[in-house]
Write an enzyme that holds these catalytic residues in place. Structure first.
Site, short mmCIF file in Angstrom:
data_model
loop_
_atom_site.label_atom_id
_atom_site.label_comp_id
_atom_site.label_asym_id
_atom_site.label_seq_id
_atom_site.Cartn_x
_atom_site.Cartn_y
_atom_site.Cartn_z
N PHE A 138 0.86 -1.19 0.00
CA PHE A 138 0.00 0.00 0.00
C PHE A 138 0.89 1.23 0.00
O PHE A 138 1.73 1.40 0.89
CB PHE A 138 -0.93 0.04 1.22
CG PHE A 138 -1.88 1.19 1.18
CD1 PHE A 138 -3.10 1.08 0.53
CD2 PHE A 138 -1.57 2.40 1.80
CE1 PHE A 138 -3.99 2.15 0.48
CE2 PHE A 138 -2.45 3.47 1.75
CZ PHE A 138 -3.66 3.34 1.09
N ASP A 223 9.64 2.65 1.00
CA ASP A 223 8.53 3.42 1.58
C ASP A 223 8.57 3.24 3.09
O ASP A 223 8.28 2.17 3.61
CB ASP A 223 7.22 2.91 0.99
CG ASP A 223 5.99 3.64 1.53
OD1 ASP A 223 6.10 4.30 2.58
OD2 ASP A 223 4.92 3.52 0.90
N LYS A 252 3.76 10.73 7.98
CA LYS A 252 3.17 10.35 9.26
C LYS A 252 3.92 10.97 10.44
O LYS A 252 3.79 12.14 10.71
CB LYS A 252 3.04 8.83 9.36
CG LYS A 252 1.98 8.25 8.40
CD LYS A 252 1.71 6.81 8.66
CE LYS A 252 0.68 6.21 7.72
NZ LYS A 252 -0.69 6.67 7.94
#
Length: 395
Positions: A138, A223, A252
């Protein structure tokens, strides 16, 4: 305004793209959140791995207040002091070379993909290069990020996506090798797959992919949007493997609540990819976001957050392993540090999440059968004990 009125107003005016839990959060303190009715929740979700420092950190809050009073936005037509300082801290923490600040993790992925394709274009002048991504990954929901997200459920309604994407199996080096062609310009993966079910990369796999990339001059994009910024017990998860990516994405916990992301390039990629006119953003690198980033790095260093995660993360793993031994419907624990998942069998994992909420505990899911725990990095062993108690009550 009462909770039901707030929820009704949101449903009336906000596009229904999320099935939200029936709770209206109002404020937080430490590692706890409180709803509008004053009910307390132990937070083991952290806004999906965002609020690493917990709620109400005075140093962090004051830094943002000071910057708001000084300057919030300038655009990228001008320099601002927080951007340079935030960039310096991120580069020193990663050991890489250059950074581009974005507004989100998805935007960081977009920039990384563009940098990889520009790198390949400068080598041979062709525009048909391919990128290898991983199944069950994802990377975001924009058209580019969605194109490298290995889940057809997310992709199917929005096809055609960008072309030239091949998918391999995570932790299967032969699968990656089988997808390599003369057109391959990059391999992209999460160092720890998050939404797909909390799968850390096997060391042999990650090192094998890195060796393959070096052999064929293919860029490795890692990532670290969810697993980076100390969550696994090192500042970035890839540092534990001794494998440096050519491009890293993060977001984040980079801003701990302020929307900010970044893609970071090593020297080779930075010198042979994007140039003025290739990429841009109006808000990226704004003084407010970068004041958050530089303050986060300062707090991480001062409070030894990474070292704390190593200690508490090991304790959390120990307590979760004991749960797996105790309950037949818990098949496995997966994860590193403070990104952990319990594989649930024979019952819907969503029911456990709702029951935990009733018992004053916030946890979330990953994949279709994983109970995910990504708490603030400042939790204590006592918080872990309380979480286990509430979780067992929910079972």
């Amino acid at each position: 305004m009462k909770a039901n009125e707030i929820m009704e107003k949101s449903e009336q005016y906000v596009l229904h793209t999320y099935n939200r839990y029936p709770v209206v959060l109002d404020h937080g303190k430490g590692v706890r959140l409180y709803d509008v009715d004053g009910r307390e929740y132990l937070d083991f979700a952290a806004g999906i791995a965002v609020f690493a420092l917990g709620y109400g950190n005075e140093t962090y809050n004051q830094a943002l207040k000071d910057q708001i009073d000084k300057l919030i936005h300038t655009s990228n037509l001008y320099y601002n002091e927080p951007m340079g300082e935030a960039a310096e801290k991120l580069i020193k923490a990663s050991g890489m070379d250059k950074v581009f600040f974005t507004n989100s993790g998805t935007e960081a992925i977009e920039g990384a993909l563009k940098a990889a394709r520009k790198y390949a274009y400068l080598k041979d002048g062709n525009t048909d290069h391919e990128i290898i991504a991983m199944n069950h990954s994802f990377h975001g929901r924009s058209m580019g990020a969605l194109s490298v997200t290995g889940n057809t459920h997310y992709q199917d309604p929005f096809r055609p996506l960008i072309g030239g994407i091949r998918f391999a199996e995570f932790n299967n080096l032969d699968s990656v090798k089988a997808q390599v062609t003369e057109k391959t310009c990059a391999v992209i993966m999460e160092t720890v797959q998050g939404e797909g079910g909390i799968y850390p990369a096997d060391p042999e796999f990650l090192r094998g992919v890195k060796a393959l990339c070096e052999e064929k001059d293919i860029l490795l994009i890692l990532d670290e949007i969810q697993c980076g910024m100390g969550r696994t017990g090192s500042m970035f998860a890839w540092q534990e493997y001794g494998v440096e990516p050519d491009i890293m994405t993060c977001a984040k916990a980079l801003g701990c609540g302020i929307p900010v992301g970044a893609f970071v390039l090593n020297k080779k990629t930075a010198e042979h990819s994007l140039v003025p006119g290739d990429h841009g953003t109006t808000y990226g690198g704004n003084p407010l976001a970068c004041a958050a980033v530089r303050t986060v790095f300062d707090i991480f260093e001062k409070e030894k957050i990474v070292e704390h995660v190593q200690e508490v993360g090991a304790y959390l793993e120990q307590r979760l392993n004991a749960l797996v031994e105790k309950y037949d419907f818990l098949a496995q624990r997966r994860g590193k540090g403070l990104i952990q998942g319990l594989v649930v069998t024979g019952r819907p994992v969503g029911e456990i999440v709702l029951k935990a909420m009733e018992n004053g505990l916030l946890v979330i899911t990953a994949g279709t059968d994983v109970l995910r725990m990504v708490p603030p990095l400042v939790i204590s062993k006592a918080d872990v004990d309380e979480m286990i108690e509430k979780l067992e009550k929910s079972f």
